[in-house]
Enzyme design. Structure first.
Site, PDB file in Angstrom:
ATOM      1  N   ASP A 163       0.232  -2.755 -10.448  1.00  0.00           N
ATOM      2  CA  ASP A 163       0.093  -1.298 -10.569  1.00  0.00           C
ATOM      3  C   ASP A 163       1.498  -0.719 -10.666  1.00  0.00           C
ATOM      4  O   ASP A 163       2.022  -0.135  -9.715  1.00  0.00           O
ATOM      5  CB  ASP A 163      -0.657  -0.765  -9.347  1.00  0.00           C
ATOM      6  CG  ASP A 163      -0.873   0.734  -9.393  1.00  0.00           C
ATOM      7  OD1 ASP A 163      -0.464   1.369 -10.382  1.00  0.00           O
ATOM      8  OD2 ASP A 163      -1.447   1.274  -8.424  1.00  0.00           O
ATOM      9  N   ASP A 180       6.135   2.582 -16.040  1.00  0.00           N
ATOM     10  CA  ASP A 180       6.465   2.224 -17.420  1.00  0.00           C
ATOM     11  C   ASP A 180       7.567   1.164 -17.465  1.00  0.00           C
ATOM     12  O   ASP A 180       8.345   1.016 -16.515  1.00  0.00           O
ATOM     13  CB  ASP A 180       6.914   3.460 -18.189  1.00  0.00           C
ATOM     14  CG  ASP A 180       5.782   4.464 -18.371  1.00  0.00           C
ATOM     15  OD1 ASP A 180       4.613   4.052 -18.268  1.00  0.00           O
ATOM     16  OD2 ASP A 180       6.060   5.653 -18.601  1.00  0.00           O
ATOM     17  N   GLU A 193       5.900  -3.012  -2.693  1.00  0.00           N
ATOM     18  CA  GLU A 193       6.391  -1.790  -3.331  1.00  0.00           C
ATOM     19  C   GLU A 193       7.895  -1.695  -3.103  1.00  0.00           C
ATOM     20  O   GLU A 193       8.373  -1.867  -1.980  1.00  0.00           O
ATOM     21  CB  GLU A 193       5.683  -0.573  -2.720  1.00  0.00           C
ATOM     22  CG  GLU A 193       6.301   0.769  -3.024  1.00  0.00           C
ATOM     23  CD  GLU A 193       6.318   1.107  -4.511  1.00  0.00           C
ATOM     24  OE1 GLU A 193       7.415   1.459  -5.002  1.00  0.00           O
ATOM     25  OE2 GLU A 193       5.261   1.031  -5.163  1.00  0.00           O
TER      26      GLU A 193
END
Length: 287
Positions: free
Chosen positions: A159, A162, A110
């Protein structure tokens, strides 16, 4: 009383005069080096995480997204994946669902550490597995992380947000080719692939780019009330496995065993497994 409206706009969005409004009782926001983070307590959907003005997850409907980005692929596999890569997924829901399959190791990459920290604090029902000993949290650029990896993961789940800013490269053929190299021989790949109604061109781009790389590419749908138009998609890809080729009897047996060990899921079931892959005609019709 406050009101928050997510206005559908930006690159790839084909709805330019529409939005979704929520009644809000509490709110706070802050900016990270990457994006603006907004946490809302809404009347109808509980706590909500918003990044750069776009709803990411809510306590009420998050289970739909997180179950559907994980379980169709994992129930397609001949055995539970041992090592999984998740790119994005800062709220922790994808990790939570993946661990239900007995995964031995998850590398979650992440880019924004502060999103993970706010998820742990404000969304414990979603993020409660991020500190599991099987989870390696890696704060880095997912696109760069996957480069050079070979034959390492049983499954890769993207995951991501946009296709704007840093996430844009996660929608391109070169990235998908690197993911294929990082997968083991019978590995599977899944990505969220936007709304076929509100972002049809982006959705088609994802599917078409994946078809340049993988032998089997299967887009599928779920209804998520707080996402643009409610009609949302994911896309499965593999060079050896096909979710529509799974024997119904074997799937029913595997799902029954899963439920005994983990409890009943709220959205996914064997009927959804097959039905989700039925795509309306308009999605791929040429304009």
């Amino acid at each position: 009383m406050l009101w928050f409206t997510e206005y559908y706009s930006g690159e790839g969005m084909e709805l330019q005069g529409t939005g979704l409004t929520f009644k809000v009782t509490e709110a706070f926001s802050f900016r990270t080096p990457f994006q603006e983070v907004l946490v809302l307590n809404t009347v109808d959907f509980g706590k909500m995480l918003v990044l750069d003005g776009a709803v990411q997850t809510t306590e009420r409907d998050e289970f739909i997204y997180h179950e559907m980005i994980v379980h169709p692929a994992f129930f397609t596999m001949n055995s539970s994946p041992e090592k999984v890569l998740i790119i994005g997924g800062g709220d922790g829901g994808t990790v939570r669902e993946a661990l239900k399959h007995g995964v031995k190791q998850i590398d979650m990459v992440e880019i924004d550490r502060e999103v993970v920290e706010v998820a742990k604090k404000e969304f414990p029902s979603i993020a409660n597995k991020l500190e599991d000993e099987r989870v390696n949290l890696i704060f880095d650029d997912g696109r760069e992380f996957v480069k050079g990896k070979e034959n390492e993961y049983d499954a890769i789940i993207v995951d991501c947000s946009d296709p704007i800013g840093p996430s844009k490269v996660l929608y391109e053929e070169e990235f998908y080719r690197d993911c294929l190299k990082a997968l083991k021989e019978n590995g599977v790949f899944v990505t969220q692939s936007e709304s076929p109604f509100a972002q049809r061109k982006v959705h088609k781009q994802v599917v078409n780019e994946l078809r340049k790389v993988f032998e089997v590419v299967r887009p599928y749908l779920a209804f998520i009330p707080t996402y643009p138009s409610g009609m949302w998609s994911f896309t499965f890809a593999s060079n050896s496995l096909d979710p529509l080729g799974v024997n119904p009897g074997a799937l029913g047996e595997a799902y029954g065993k899963f439920v005994k060990e983990n409890g009943k899921l709220k959205y996914y079931n064997p009927e959804i497994h097959y039905g989700a892959f039925a795509i309306p005609n308009f999605v791929y019709e040429e304009e």
